[in-house]
Scaffold this motif. Structure first.
Motif, PDB file in Angstrom:
ATOM      1  N   VAL A  48     -30.735  40.702  15.554  1.00 17.18           N
ATOM      2  CA  VAL A  48     -32.024  40.905  16.220  1.00 17.18           C
ATOM      3  C   VAL A  48     -31.717  40.712  17.702  1.00 17.18           C
ATOM      4  N   ALA A  53     -30.483  36.586  12.795  1.00 14.09           N
ATOM      5  CA  ALA A  53     -31.492  35.865  12.021  1.00 14.09           C
ATOM      6  C   ALA A  53     -30.885  35.518  10.667  1.00 14.09           C
ATOM      7  N   ASP A  54     -30.998  34.239  10.265  1.00 11.76           N
ATOM      8  CA  ASP A  54     -30.492  33.864   8.941  1.00 11.76           C
ATOM      9  C   ASP A  54     -31.145  34.737   7.886  1.00 11.76           C
ATOM     10  N   LEU A  56     -34.479  37.654   7.570  1.00 13.59           N
ATOM     11  CA  LEU A  56     -35.429  38.451   8.341  1.00 13.59           C
ATOM     12  C   LEU A  56     -36.270  39.309   7.418  1.00 13.59           C
ATOM     13  N   ARG A  58     -38.475  42.268   8.148  1.00 11.54           N
ATOM     14  CA  ARG A  58     -38.839  43.190   9.231  1.00 11.54           C
ATOM     15  C   ARG A  58     -40.309  43.570   9.185  1.00 11.54           C
ATOM     16  N   LYS A  61     -42.227  40.891  10.567  1.00  3.57           N
ATOM     17  CA  LYS A  61     -41.649  40.341  11.794  1.00  3.57           C
ATOM     18  C   LYS A  61     -41.516  38.822  11.692  1.00  3.57           C
ATOM     19  N   ILE A  63     -38.870  35.655  10.920  1.00  2.48           N
ATOM     20  CA  ILE A  63     -37.489  35.185  10.874  1.00  2.48           C
ATOM     21  C   ILE A  63     -37.498  33.777  10.303  1.00  2.48           C
ATOM     22  N   GLU A  65     -35.033  30.558   9.729  1.00  3.60           N
ATOM     23  CA  GLU A  65     -33.774  29.935  10.119  1.00  3.60           C
ATOM     24  C   GLU A  65     -33.552  28.684   9.275  1.00  3.60           C
ATOM     25  N   THR A  82     -35.748  30.789  20.071  1.00 10.29           N
ATOM     26  CA  THR A  82     -37.038  30.988  19.412  1.00 10.29           C
ATOM     27  C   THR A  82     -38.055  31.580  20.382  1.00 10.29           C
ATOM     28  N   LEU A  85     -37.314  35.277  20.848  1.00  8.99           N
ATOM     29  CA  LEU A  85     -37.675  36.059  19.661  1.00  8.99           C
ATOM     30  C   LEU A  85     -39.188  36.193  19.539  1.00  8.99           C
ATOM     31  N   PHE A  90     -41.633  38.371  17.171  1.00  9.01           N
ATOM     32  CA  PHE A  90     -41.266  37.780  15.890  1.00  9.01           C
ATOM     33  C   PHE A  90     -41.890  36.397  15.738  1.00  9.01           C
ATOM     34  N   VAL A  92     -40.987  32.744  14.038  1.00 13.52           N
ATOM     35  CA  VAL A  92     -39.768  32.053  13.623  1.00 13.52           C
ATOM     36  C   VAL A  92     -40.139  30.766  12.890  1.00 13.52           C
TER      37      VAL A  92
END
Length: 140
Positions: A48, A53-54, A56, A58, A61, A63, A65, A82, A85, A90, A92
């Motif tokens: 990304v 991203a561990d 994701l 899409r 949107k 993510i 972690e 973060t 993103l 996104f 997170v």
């Protein structure tokens, strides 16, 4: 302030990261793959922008972690990541390895809530020894 500009994706690095995933990342992946949570598709170690991203989703949107010891010593860098993103649109969520290993059901429930647009999960979770535990209903 405009959206941040990201570099071209580094897919060989993403593949290497998938192959060296932590036990917590692998455990969570087993619960998120194949659209198991609310029919949402997740991918592992996805580029990304300049980040990976561990996990994701899409379409939402989102993510996810999974943070281990290395994240304890670089909290400021994680916060900046973060922020960038989130500026790119996104959401997170961060979970400690210990939370994934000890309370996978709670982690999956928190992710499902975020996918449905619920309140964001606190980020980052309190560090070792003070991990947040999400109360689960008693099993029948």
């Amino acid at each position: 302030m405009g959206k941040p500009t990201f570099k071209i994706r580094d897919t060989p690095r993403a593949k290497a990261l998938r192959n060296s995933a932590t036990p917590a990342e692998r455990r969570l992946w087993l619960r998120l793959k194949s659209r198991q949570v609310d029919g949402c598709k997740f991918s592992r170690q996805m580029p990304v922008g300049p980040y990976f991203a561990d996990l994701l989703c899409r379409e939402n949107k989102l993510i996810v972690e999974v943070d281990g010891y290395s994240h304890d010593v670089r909290q400021r860098q994680d916060e900046e990541r973060t922020e960038r993103l989130e500026e790119a649109g996104f959401r997170v969520l961060r979970f400690a390895n210990a939370d994934v290993m000890a309370n996978i059901e709670g982690v999956v429930l928190a992710i499902a809530e975020a996918l449905r647009g619920g309140a964001p999960h606190p980020r980052p979770l309190p560090q070792a020894g003070g991990e947040m535990r999400i109360a689960l209903p008693d099993s029948p």
